[in-house]
Scaffold this active site. Structure first.
Site, short mmCIF file in Angstrom:
data_model
loop_
_atom_site.label_atom_id
_atom_site.label_comp_id
_atom_site.label_asym_id
_atom_site.label_seq_id
_atom_site.Cartn_x
_atom_site.Cartn_y
_atom_site.Cartn_z
N SER A 1 -10.63 -0.72 3.30
CA SER A 1 -9.87 -0.86 4.55
C SER A 1 -9.43 0.51 5.03
CB SER A 1 -8.61 -1.69 4.33
OG SER A 1 -8.93 -2.96 3.85
N ARG B 1 0.83 -1.22 0.00
CA ARG B 1 0.00 0.00 0.00
C ARG B 1 0.87 1.28 0.00
NH1 ARG B 1 -2.99 -3.71 -0.74
NH2 ARG B 1 -5.10 -3.97 0.11
N GLU C 1 -4.75 3.71 6.27
CA GLU C 1 -4.45 3.46 4.86
C GLU C 1 -5.08 4.56 3.99
OE1 GLU C 1 -6.48 1.97 1.82
OE2 GLU C 1 -5.83 -0.10 2.09
P1 FAD Z 1 -8.88 8.80 -5.00
O1 FAD Z 1 -9.54 8.42 -3.72
O2 FAD Z 1 -9.59 9.75 -5.90
O3 FAD Z 1 -7.44 9.36 -4.66
C1 FAD Z 1 -6.58 8.69 -3.78
C2 FAD Z 1 -5.27 9.48 -3.66
O4 FAD Z 1 -4.58 9.47 -4.91
C3 FAD Z 1 -5.49 10.97 -3.35
O5 FAD Z 1 -4.41 11.39 -2.57
C4 FAD Z 1 -5.47 11.63 -4.71
O6 FAD Z 1 -5.08 12.99 -4.65
C5 FAD Z 1 -4.45 10.79 -5.44
N1 FAD Z 1 -4.68 10.67 -6.89
C6 FAD Z 1 -5.77 10.12 -7.48
N2 FAD Z 1 -5.60 10.11 -8.82
C7 FAD Z 1 -4.40 10.66 -9.07
C8 FAD Z 1 -3.66 10.93 -10.26
N3 FAD Z 1 -4.14 10.63 -11.47
N4 FAD Z 1 -2.45 11.51 -10.14
C9 FAD Z 1 -1.94 11.83 -8.92
N5 FAD Z 1 -2.59 11.60 -7.76
C10 FAD Z 1 -3.81 11.02 -7.85
N6 FAD Z 1 -7.67 -0.68 -2.29
C11 FAD Z 1 -6.84 -1.75 -2.44
O7 FAD Z 1 -5.64 -1.59 -2.64
N7 FAD Z 1 -7.33 -3.02 -2.40
C12 FAD Z 1 -8.65 -3.28 -2.21
O8 FAD Z 1 -9.05 -4.44 -2.17
C13 FAD Z 1 -9.54 -2.19 -2.04
N8 FAD Z 1 -10.85 -2.39 -1.81
C14 FAD Z 1 -11.69 -1.32 -1.65
C15 FAD Z 1 -13.06 -1.57 -1.44
C16 FAD Z 1 -13.94 -0.52 -1.27
C17 FAD Z 1 -15.41 -0.82 -1.04
C18 FAD Z 1 -13.47 0.82 -1.34
C19 FAD Z 1 -14.43 1.96 -1.21
C20 FAD Z 1 -12.12 1.07 -1.54
C21 FAD Z 1 -11.20 0.01 -1.70
N9 FAD Z 1 -9.84 0.22 -1.90
C22 FAD Z 1 -8.99 -0.86 -2.10
C23 FAD Z 1 -9.27 1.58 -1.91
C24 FAD Z 1 -9.39 2.32 -3.28
O9 FAD Z 1 -10.34 1.71 -4.09
C25 FAD Z 1 -8.06 2.36 -4.02
O10 FAD Z 1 -7.07 2.97 -3.23
C26 FAD Z 1 -8.15 3.11 -5.36
O11 FAD Z 1 -6.97 2.94 -6.10
C27 FAD Z 1 -8.43 4.60 -5.18
O12 FAD Z 1 -8.70 5.13 -6.45
P2 FAD Z 1 -9.43 6.53 -6.64
O13 FAD Z 1 -9.39 6.87 -8.09
O14 FAD Z 1 -10.78 6.47 -6.04
O15 FAD Z 1 -8.48 7.47 -5.80
N1 EPU Z 2 -10.63 -10.64 10.14
C1 EPU Z 2 -11.36 -10.74 11.31
N2 EPU Z 2 -12.45 -9.93 11.46
C2 EPU Z 2 -12.86 -9.07 10.50
C3 EPU Z 2 -12.13 -8.96 9.31
C4 EPU Z 2 -11.01 -9.76 9.15
O1 EPU Z 2 -11.01 -11.50 12.19
O2 EPU Z 2 -13.88 -8.38 10.73
C5 EPU Z 2 -9.43 -11.48 9.97
C6 EPU Z 2 -9.75 -12.93 9.59
O3 EPU Z 2 -8.80 -13.74 10.21
C7 EPU Z 2 -9.50 -12.96 8.09
C8 EPU Z 2 -8.35 -11.99 7.95
O4 EPU Z 2 -8.63 -10.98 8.93
O5 EPU Z 2 -9.15 -14.24 7.65
C9 EPU Z 2 -8.21 -11.36 6.58
O6 EPU Z 2 -9.43 -10.74 6.21
P1 EPU Z 2 -9.73 -10.38 4.67
O7 EPU Z 2 -9.43 -11.56 3.81
O8 EPU Z 2 -11.10 -9.80 4.60
O9 EPU Z 2 -8.65 -9.34 4.31
P2 EPU Z 2 -8.07 -8.06 5.09
O10 EPU Z 2 -6.70 -8.37 5.55
O11 EPU Z 2 -9.03 -7.56 6.09
C10 EPU Z 2 -6.92 -7.12 2.94
C11 EPU Z 2 -6.82 -5.81 2.25
C12 EPU Z 2 -8.05 -5.59 1.39
C13 EPU Z 2 -8.14 -6.70 0.36
C14 EPU Z 2 -8.23 -8.04 1.09
C15 EPU Z 2 -8.21 -9.23 0.15
C16 EPU Z 2 -5.43 -4.37 3.62
C17 EPU Z 2 -5.39 -3.19 4.52
N3 EPU Z 2 -6.63 -4.73 3.20
O12 EPU Z 2 -8.00 -7.03 3.87
O13 EPU Z 2 -7.91 -4.35 0.72
O14 EPU Z 2 -9.26 -6.55 -0.49
O15 EPU Z 2 -7.09 -8.17 1.99
O16 EPU Z 2 -6.94 -9.42 -0.38
O17 EPU Z 2 -4.39 -4.94 3.28
C18 EPU Z 2 -8.34 -1.99 0.86
O18 EPU Z 2 -7.12 -1.82 0.79
O19 EPU Z 2 -9.15 -1.05 0.93
C19 EPU Z 2 -8.87 -3.36 0.87
C20 EPU Z 2 -10.17 -3.63 0.99
#
Ligand code: FAD
Ligand code: EPU
Length: 335
Positions: free
Chosen positions: A235, A161, A331
């Site tokens: 997250s 991240r 994050e």
């Molecule tokens: P924004 O929120 O618009 O911007 C994020 C940051 O980047 C800000 O600081 C912004 O200024 C900057 N920025 C954006 N675009 C540019 C650009 N073109 N040039 C320079 N700076 C820029 N993330 C994960 O890694 N894994 C996941 O599994 C994951 N699951 C998610 C699930 C949900 C339900 C939600 C709501 C979010 C999740 N995220 C996850 C976080 C998010 O989706 C990612 O970080 C995504 O890449 C953000 O994209 P955005 O375009 O919305 O960025």
């Molecule tokens: N867990 C719990 N309770 C909860 C949630 C999770 O006990 O309420 C424990 C369980 O042991 C579970 C483990 O956490 O097995 C892992 O949970 P999960 O697979 O849901 O993944 P996570 O570690 O919570 C990360 C990323 C996610 C990504 C998933 C799948 C980070 C900060 N988050 O979540 O990314 O989608 O793995 O790979 O690394 C994001 O960055 O926004 C994001 C959603």
């Protein structure tokens, strides 16, 4: 065209209602260059899908929403394709496009909200894949000079991240195009988490990349709240990495504490487990809360302010520190 006094509520997935003094979109690096020239040395916020942002106050400056579109194959061999995407493309639509062409490598990253341009910012990752695994290079406009610079995989300094854009060159560049190297051979990665289990439920033995994508979408939809229904930014915290000795201490009180090895000396402990074990899962505080299915996700149930969500995150950090001697880090980008 620049609009004034614009609510950012539709532009962030937390649904926080703050205002930007000025707001504009750009659809090409040239249009961006012109806007940057006119906005020299003034506060600027680049916005993609707003899915990794917590807005805690009005933004007194120019908010620029990236709408650079276009997906193009730059070169290909029998095994590999180099593909370029405009930074304003929607990430999940780009993933679906690649799957439809049988380009492999990003199917595990299905359904992550946001734009292609933000994907390198925090090296998005899920289900055992991070974009650094398929990232070739990106083009970005330097805000101070308007010059276009190229960053390759190494110069981006990707980590968990993390990238150089959150550190050494924070707020200095606008990412305009991202290039990915994808495989043309079906080589699925289903070892992580519940993917295999989900494929079994779906009755699939020899999965295609489309099957893997469908499995990831099903798992994600079952535990992550849809921002269109409940405001959130995924997250809220990173999963902390702690020393092995520290983990052994935790095991004394919690013999089932989950962990993943990180090198010889460290383990990653799921922050979701820490937050759930501390009793926060499903908790509602005013209009804010900790999601009932995923304790790592903080939510806005209606009209919460960014400050209220930030305060909830501070309370959680303090409690986890007190109970486990682990300092969680956020994050989500706080503004
Ligand atoms: P924004 O929120 O618009 O911007 C994020 C940051 O980047 C800000 O600081 C912004 O200024 C900057 N920025 C954006 N675009 C540019 C650009 N073109 N040039 C320079 N700076 C820029 N993330 C994960 O890694 N894994 C996941 O599994 C994951 N699951 C998610 C699930 C949900 C339900 C939600 C709501 C979010 C999740 N995220 C996850 C976080 C998010 O989706 C990612 O970080 C995504 O890449 C953000 O994209 P955005 O375009 O919305 O960025
Ligand atoms: N867990 C719990 N309770 C909860 C949630 C999770 O006990 O309420 C424990 C369980 O042991 C579970 C483990 O956490 O097995 C892992 O949970 P999960 O697979 O849901 O993944 P996570 O570690 O919570 C990360 C990323 C996610 C990504 C998933 C799948 C980070 C900060 N988050 O979540 O990314 O989608 O793995 O790979 O690394 C994001 O960055 O926004 C994001 C959603």
């Amino acid at each position: 065209m620049i609009s004034e006094n614009v609510s950012l509520k539709p532009f962030n997935t937390f649904g926080i209602d703050v205002k930007a003094t000025r707001f504009a979109t750009f659809a090409s690096p040239e249009e961006l260059g012109q806007i940057l020239k006119d906005n020299k040395n003034k506060p600027l916020l680049i916005l993609g899908g707003g899915s990794n942002l917590l807005l805690t106050k009005d933004f007194d400056g120019l908010v620029l929403k990236n709408e650079i579109k276009g997906i193009e194959v730059i070169s290909e061999t029998a095994d590999e394709v180099l593909i370029r995407s405009g930074a304003g493309e929607v990430w999940h639509e780009f993933v679906l496009y690649c799957i439809s062409k049988n380009y492999c490598g990003i199917e595990n990253l299905s359904l992550i909200p946001g734009s292609v341009g933000a994907s390198p910012m925090q090296n998005i990752g899920a289900y055992g894949v991070e974009i650094k695994d398929v990232f070739d290079k990106l083009e970005a406009v330097e805000i101070a000079t308007g010059e276009i610079h190229t960053f390759d995989n190494e110069t981006c300094e990707f980590g968990y991240r993390e990238s150089i854009f959150k550190h050494a060159v924070k707020n200095q560049y606008v990412i305009t195009n991202v290039y990915f190297k994808l495989s043309k051979t079906q080589n699925t990665n289903t070892s992580y988490g519940a993917i295999n289990q989900q494929l079994e439920v779906m009755g699939i033995g020899n999965p295609t990349i489309k099957d893997v994508s469908d499995a990831v979408i099903a798992i994600r939809s079952s535990k992550l709240p849809n921002p269109k229904e409940i405001g959130n930014a995924g997250s809220f915290f990173k999963n902390p990495v702690i020393e092995h000795a520290h983990y052994q201490e935790i095991l004394k009180n919690y013999p089932n504490a989950p962990s993943y090895p990180v090198g010889e000396q460290h383990v990653k402990v799921p922050a979701g487990w820490l937050i759930e074990t501390a009793g926060w899962k499903g908790k509602v505080v005013g209009e804010t809360g900790v999601h009932k299915n995923q304790a790592l996700v903080l939510v806005n149930y209606g009209d919460a302010t960014g400050k209220e969500i930030y305060q909830l995150s501070t309370d959680i950090i303090e409690d986890i520190n007190q109970k486990f001697k682990i300092l969680l880090t956020r994050e989500v980008n706080i503004l």
